[in-house]
Design a protein around this motif. Structure first.
Motif, PDB file in Angstrom:
ATOM      1  N   TYR A 135      -3.583  14.207   1.535  1.00  0.00           N
ATOM      2  CA  TYR A 135      -4.133  13.000   1.382  1.00  0.00           C
ATOM      3  C   TYR A 135      -2.720  11.881   2.230  1.00  0.00           C
ATOM      4  O   TYR A 135      -3.003  10.571   2.106  1.00  0.00           O
ATOM      5  N   PRO A 136      -3.075  11.988   3.307  1.00  0.00           N
ATOM      6  CA  PRO A 136      -1.670  11.072   4.260  1.00  0.00           C
ATOM      7  C   PRO A 136      -2.781   9.329   4.320  1.00  0.00           C
ATOM      8  O   PRO A 136      -1.530   8.644   4.319  1.00  0.00           O
ATOM      9  N   GLU A 137      -3.859   9.811   4.721  1.00  0.00           N
ATOM     10  CA  GLU A 137      -4.525   8.173   4.975  1.00  0.00           C
ATOM     11  C   GLU A 137      -4.301   7.305   4.131  1.00  0.00           C
ATOM     12  O   GLU A 137      -4.027   6.573   3.799  1.00  0.00           O
ATOM     13  N   ILE A 138      -4.329   7.920   3.004  1.00  0.00           N
ATOM     14  CA  ILE A 138      -5.226   7.266   1.818  1.00  0.00           C
ATOM     15  C   ILE A 138      -3.465   6.570   1.427  1.00  0.00           C
ATOM     16  O   ILE A 138      -3.188   5.360   1.145  1.00  0.00           O
ATOM     17  N   PHE A 139      -1.974   6.656   1.624  1.00  0.00           N
ATOM     18  CA  PHE A 139      -1.303   6.970   0.628  1.00  0.00           C
ATOM     19  C   PHE A 139      -0.422   6.084   1.900  1.00  0.00           C
ATOM     20  O   PHE A 139       0.174   4.855   1.205  1.00  0.00           O
ATOM     21  N   ALA A 140      -0.679   6.315   3.219  1.00  0.00           N
ATOM     22  CA  ALA A 140      -0.123   4.943   3.833  1.00  0.00           C
ATOM     23  C   ALA A 140      -0.625   4.031   4.269  1.00  0.00           C
ATOM     24  O   ALA A 140       0.280   2.882   4.112  1.00  0.00           O
ATOM     25  N   ALA A 141      -1.675   3.652   4.186  1.00  0.00           N
ATOM     26  CA  ALA A 141      -2.520   2.341   4.157  1.00  0.00           C
ATOM     27  C   ALA A 141      -2.326   2.113   2.532  1.00  0.00           C
ATOM     28  O   ALA A 141      -1.863   0.580   2.501  1.00  0.00           O
ATOM     29  N   LEU A 142      -2.278   2.659   1.631  1.00  0.00           N
ATOM     30  CA  LEU A 142      -2.767   1.703   0.611  1.00  0.00           C
ATOM     31  C   LEU A 142      -0.737   1.086   0.510  1.00  0.00           C
ATOM     32  O   LEU A 142      -0.112   0.165  -0.011  1.00  0.00           O
ATOM     33  N   GLU A 143      -0.029   2.325   0.756  1.00  0.00           N
ATOM     34  CA  GLU A 143       1.473   2.061   0.862  1.00  0.00           C
ATOM     35  C   GLU A 143       1.685   0.523   1.746  1.00  0.00           C
ATOM     36  O   GLU A 143       3.330  -0.281   0.898  1.00  0.00           O
ATOM     37  N   ALA A 144       1.430   0.212   2.544  1.00  0.00           N
ATOM     38  CA  ALA A 144       1.776  -0.908   3.617  1.00  0.00           C
ATOM     39  C   ALA A 144       0.780  -2.544   3.370  1.00  0.00           C
ATOM     40  O   ALA A 144       0.920  -2.826   4.116  1.00  0.00           O
ATOM     41  N   GLY A 145      -0.405  -1.539   2.022  1.00  0.00           N
ATOM     42  CA  GLY A 145      -0.731  -3.236   1.572  1.00  0.00           C
ATOM     43  C   GLY A 145      -1.566  -3.287   2.464  1.00  0.00           C
ATOM     44  O   GLY A 145      -2.495  -4.558   2.578  1.00  0.00           O
ATOM     45  N   GLU A 146      -1.712  -2.123   3.240  1.00  0.00           N
ATOM     46  CA  GLU A 146      -3.566  -2.639   4.043  1.00  0.00           C
ATOM     47  C   GLU A 146      -5.101  -1.450   2.983  1.00  0.00           C
ATOM     48  O   GLU A 146      -5.042  -1.054   2.404  1.00  0.00           O
ATOM     49  N   THR A 147      -5.550  -1.914   4.631  1.00  0.00           N
ATOM     50  CA  THR A 147      -6.543  -1.422   3.864  1.00  0.00           C
ATOM     51  C   THR A 147      -7.717  -0.033   4.379  1.00  0.00           C
ATOM     52  O   THR A 147      -7.055   0.279   4.985  1.00  0.00           O
ATOM     53  N   VAL A 148      -7.788   1.052   3.619  1.00  0.00           N
ATOM     54  CA  VAL A 148      -8.525   2.595   3.421  1.00  0.00           C
ATOM     55  C   VAL A 148      -9.779   2.260   3.943  1.00  0.00           C
ATOM     56  O   VAL A 148     -10.573   1.579   3.348  1.00  0.00           O
ATOM     57  N   VAL A 149      -9.481   2.273   5.779  1.00  0.00           N
ATOM     58  CA  VAL A 149     -11.660   2.002   6.274  1.00  0.00           C
ATOM     59  C   VAL A 149     -11.878   4.024   6.145  1.00  0.00           C
ATOM     60  O   VAL A 149     -11.640   4.333   6.047  1.00  0.00           O
TER      61      VAL A 149
END
Length: 152
Positions: A135-149
């Protein structure tokens, strides 16, 4: 090093990002605090039906908030996404299927609120890489403090 789920979710809530948007989909938004609450609840319910660290779970859930919550719930208890697992989380809304029962998503969320699962202190060797690969997109976005679209 702290566990993956702690770093991408719990730490953000603790350090002031609780109200920031974690998920945006066609139904609206979910804050980091709401995501923590929901994923800990589902993880607690998973634990109550026998899912533990190392348990394989097939996840066939459409892209959206339920997928993000389910993935983080699995990470909270150290369960492993596995395509051929006996336990299957499938459908919209998701239903957990096992050899002897089916548990709806709403029941998982509500049952787990009684005993939500904490984030583990650390991950077993190789677990973080496995989850990041799945699940690369989920973990990358959340780790950066961003929003998962998470629009489907």
């Amino acid at each position: 090093m702290a566990s993956l789920v702690y770093r991408v979710l719990d730490a953000h809530v603790i350090h002031g990002l609780a109200d920031n948007l974690a998920i945006e989909d066609e139904r609206g938004t979910m804050s980091y605090a709401e995501l923590l609450h929901e994923s800990a609840s589902v993880a607690g319910a998973f634990t109550s039906v026998g899912i533990a660290a190392g348990t394989g779970v097939q996840v066939d859930v459409e892209r959206g908030r339920e997928l993000v919550v389910a993935v983080l719930a699995l990470a909270r208890i150290g369960a492993v996404p596995q395509d051929d697992a006996e336990l299957r989380l499938v459908g919209v809304p998701p239903v957990l299927h096992s050899s002897d029962t089916e548990v709806t998503w709403d029941l998982l969320i509500h049952a787990g609120r009684v005993d939500p699962a904490p984030a583990p202190a650390t991950d077993p060797d190789g677990y973080e890489g496995l989850m990041r690969e799945a699940y690369p997109e989920i973990f990358a976005a959340l780790e950066a403090g961003e929003t998962v679209v998470a629009a489907g």
